[in-house]
Design an enzyme around this catalytic site. Sequence first.
Site, mmCIF file in Angstrom:
data_model
loop_
_atom_site.group_PDB
_atom_site.id
_atom_site.type_symbol
_atom_site.label_atom_id
_atom_site.label_comp_id
_atom_site.label_asym_id
_atom_site.label_seq_id
_atom_site.Cartn_x
_atom_site.Cartn_y
_atom_site.Cartn_z
ATOM 1 N N ASP A 129 0.847 -1.198 0.000
ATOM 2 C CA ASP A 129 0.000 0.000 0.000
ATOM 3 C C ASP A 129 0.882 1.247 0.000
ATOM 4 O O ASP A 129 2.058 1.183 0.359
ATOM 5 C CB ASP A 129 -0.861 0.047 1.273
ATOM 6 C CG ASP A 129 -1.955 -1.004 1.274
ATOM 7 O OD1 ASP A 129 -2.221 -1.606 0.224
ATOM 8 O OD2 ASP A 129 -2.544 -1.211 2.350
ATOM 9 N N ARG A 179 -1.141 -0.379 -8.616
ATOM 10 C CA ARG A 179 -2.530 0.009 -8.333
ATOM 11 C C ARG A 179 -2.547 1.527 -8.276
ATOM 12 O O ARG A 179 -1.824 2.128 -7.476
ATOM 13 C CB ARG A 179 -2.986 -0.548 -6.990
ATOM 14 C CG ARG A 179 -4.358 0.009 -6.572
ATOM 15 C CD ARG A 179 -4.602 -0.135 -5.075
ATOM 16 N NE ARG A 179 -4.423 -1.505 -4.669
ATOM 17 C CZ ARG A 179 -3.907 -1.851 -3.488
ATOM 18 N NH1 ARG A 179 -3.505 -0.945 -2.622
ATOM 19 N NH2 ARG A 179 -3.766 -3.116 -3.185
HETATM 20 C C1 FAD Z 1 -8.493 -1.245 -3.681
HETATM 21 C C2 FAD Z 1 -8.111 0.088 -3.091
HETATM 22 C C3 FAD Z 1 -6.900 0.232 -2.452
HETATM 23 C C4 FAD Z 1 -6.523 1.478 -1.922
HETATM 24 N N1 FAD Z 1 -5.280 1.627 -1.402
HETATM 25 C C5 FAD Z 1 -4.859 2.860 -1.053
HETATM 26 C C6 FAD Z 1 -3.525 3.096 -0.639
HETATM 27 O O1 FAD Z 1 -2.695 2.172 -0.563
HETATM 28 N N2 FAD Z 1 -3.158 4.376 -0.333
HETATM 29 C C7 FAD Z 1 -4.050 5.431 -0.435
HETATM 30 O O2 FAD Z 1 -3.660 6.590 -0.186
HETATM 31 N N3 FAD Z 1 -5.335 5.230 -0.778
HETATM 32 C C8 FAD Z 1 -5.758 3.986 -1.083
HETATM 33 N N4 FAD Z 1 -7.066 3.796 -1.478
HETATM 34 C C9 FAD Z 1 -8.067 4.881 -1.260
HETATM 35 C C10 FAD Z 1 -8.083 5.884 -2.414
HETATM 36 O O3 FAD Z 1 -6.923 6.683 -2.404
HETATM 37 C C11 FAD Z 1 -9.324 6.800 -2.314
HETATM 38 O O4 FAD Z 1 -9.252 7.533 -1.126
HETATM 39 C C12 FAD Z 1 -10.638 6.065 -2.340
HETATM 40 O O5 FAD Z 1 -10.609 5.014 -3.265
HETATM 41 C C13 FAD Z 1 -11.816 7.032 -2.712
HETATM 42 O O6 FAD Z 1 -11.604 7.592 -3.958
HETATM 43 P P1 FAD Z 1 -12.282 7.059 -5.320
HETATM 44 O O7 FAD Z 1 -11.174 6.765 -6.272
HETATM 45 O O8 FAD Z 1 -13.156 5.925 -5.079
HETATM 46 O O9 FAD Z 1 -12.973 8.325 -5.948
HETATM 47 P P2 FAD Z 1 -13.981 9.390 -5.377
HETATM 48 O O10 FAD Z 1 -13.945 10.504 -6.349
HETATM 49 O O11 FAD Z 1 -13.686 9.686 -3.941
HETATM 50 O O12 FAD Z 1 -15.348 8.622 -5.444
HETATM 51 C C14 FAD Z 1 -15.973 8.234 -6.645
HETATM 52 C C15 FAD Z 1 -17.335 7.683 -6.300
HETATM 53 O O13 FAD Z 1 -17.177 6.423 -5.630
HETATM 54 C C16 FAD Z 1 -18.049 6.323 -4.531
HETATM 55 N N5 FAD Z 1 -17.262 6.283 -3.281
HETATM 56 C C17 FAD Z 1 -15.972 6.632 -3.116
HETATM 57 N N6 FAD Z 1 -15.571 6.458 -1.855
HETATM 58 C C18 FAD Z 1 -16.627 6.007 -1.188
HETATM 59 C C19 FAD Z 1 -16.854 5.647 0.154
HETATM 60 N N7 FAD Z 1 -15.906 5.718 1.085
HETATM 61 N N8 FAD Z 1 -18.094 5.231 0.484
HETATM 62 C C20 FAD Z 1 -19.087 5.144 -0.426
HETATM 63 N N9 FAD Z 1 -18.920 5.478 -1.716
HETATM 64 C C21 FAD Z 1 -17.718 5.897 -2.103
HETATM 65 C C22 FAD Z 1 -18.944 7.520 -4.583
HETATM 66 O O14 FAD Z 1 -20.090 7.225 -5.336
HETATM 67 C C23 FAD Z 1 -18.124 8.544 -5.312
HETATM 68 O O15 FAD Z 1 -18.887 9.512 -5.975
HETATM 69 C C24 FAD Z 1 -7.449 2.575 -2.000
HETATM 70 C C25 FAD Z 1 -8.676 2.410 -2.640
HETATM 71 C C26 FAD Z 1 -9.015 1.203 -3.182
HETATM 72 C C27 FAD Z 1 -10.331 1.083 -3.879
#
Ligand code: FAD
Length: 306
Positions: A129, A179
């Site tokens: 991560d 990722r």
């Molecule tokens: C598999 C995976 C691994 C990850 N690993 C890391 C990591 O190692 N380091 C790191 O900094 N971040 C990590 N993240 C978190 C990432 O950085 C984002 O903070 C997180 O994924 C929310 O952003 P989004 O890309 O979904 O987009 P956004 O623009 O935040 O969301 C897009 C849409 O997705 C839905 N959505 C998003 N988040 C949520 C939520 N919490 N609850 C409900 N609906 C939601 C909503 O409908 C939103 O409109 C990871 C995320 C995933 C999916």
Amino acid sequence: MRRLFLWMAANAWLRTRIPKLWFSRRAVRRFMPGEDLASALAAGVGFQVEGLGTLYTRLGENLTRIEEADSVADHYRGVLDEIRERRLDGEISVKLTQLGFDLDVERTFHHATSLAAQAAESGKSFWIDMEGSPYTEATIAFYERMKSAMPNTAICLQAYLKRTAADVQRLIPLRPEIRLVKGAYAESPSIAYQTRHDVDANYLALCVSMLQAIRDGHPVRLALGTHDVRLIEQVAEHAAALGLPRTAFEIQMLYGIRMDQQRRLAREGYLVRDLIAYGEAWYPWYMRRLAERPANVLFALRQIVG
Ligand SMILES: Cc1cc2nc3c(=O)[nH]c(=O)nc-3n(C[C@H](O)[C@H](O)[C@H](O)COP(=O)(O)OP(=O)(O)OC[C@H]3O[C@@H](n4cnc5c(N)ncnc54)[C@H](O)[C@@H]3O)c2cc1C
């Protein structure tokens, strides 16, 4: 709201108190099948039937005693055994600070390479991560070192960081597994894009650069770590325009978020993997999930009143 929850995530006083409140334990269930590994694996078995792969992560970060890293590594060895015995399409995803990165880098390297070696025996990757920006350069340098020891190592990069375009170019010659996420921490405008528009634009540009590299014959495993289905569709359109199949990249989402979309994308022929988090140390991770989406705060509040 986002800043408040990210501040709460880092607050030690709240970290010890909020998890003891009964309603917060109930609310966190939206994002976790349970606190123990057995619940995570049971969820994974169900997903496999539906065509979803899985990733497993035991919550916990920034250890204070190196001995804890040894027990975390032991735990993940057990997870890899379970994945193998149950024939799960599952991989593990680990924070370096969970393996003692703040305390003893060599011990972290030892644990990470041994876990990657065990994962390689079943043909799986070992995911690292990405944490907050004080760790970015050290994590990428660690990844470079890991890749020469264990080529099945994979890393997370964050699209909100301005440096990531250069990091992608730096890693492409290493046959990386990346990722790409938007980024979950509070970072300053000097190093990170702040608006959703800018982060999304950089996310798409980074994906296009990796897809072009794939088209040009560079082996890159690209995983879109996002729930942003519109952005995923844009990436898919670029992949198709470059003549790449749907399986040229995979999609990774978190347990409990947009499950309908995860299943739909899998049915449509995309490679989808659901990241299942479990464990007792869920507080900072849960706060970061609340920071991402105000609707989740309403959900948490509903647990208090009803
Ligand atoms: C598999 C995976 C691994 C990850 N690993 C890391 C990591 O190692 N380091 C790191 O900094 N971040 C990590 N993240 C978190 C990432 O950085 C984002 O903070 C997180 O994924 C929310 O952003 P989004 O890309 O979904 O987009 P956004 O623009 O935040 O969301 C897009 C849409 O997705 C839905 N959505 C998003 N988040 C949520 C939520 N919490 N609850 C409900 N609906 C939601 C909503 O409908 C939103 O409109 C990871 C995320 C995933 C999916």
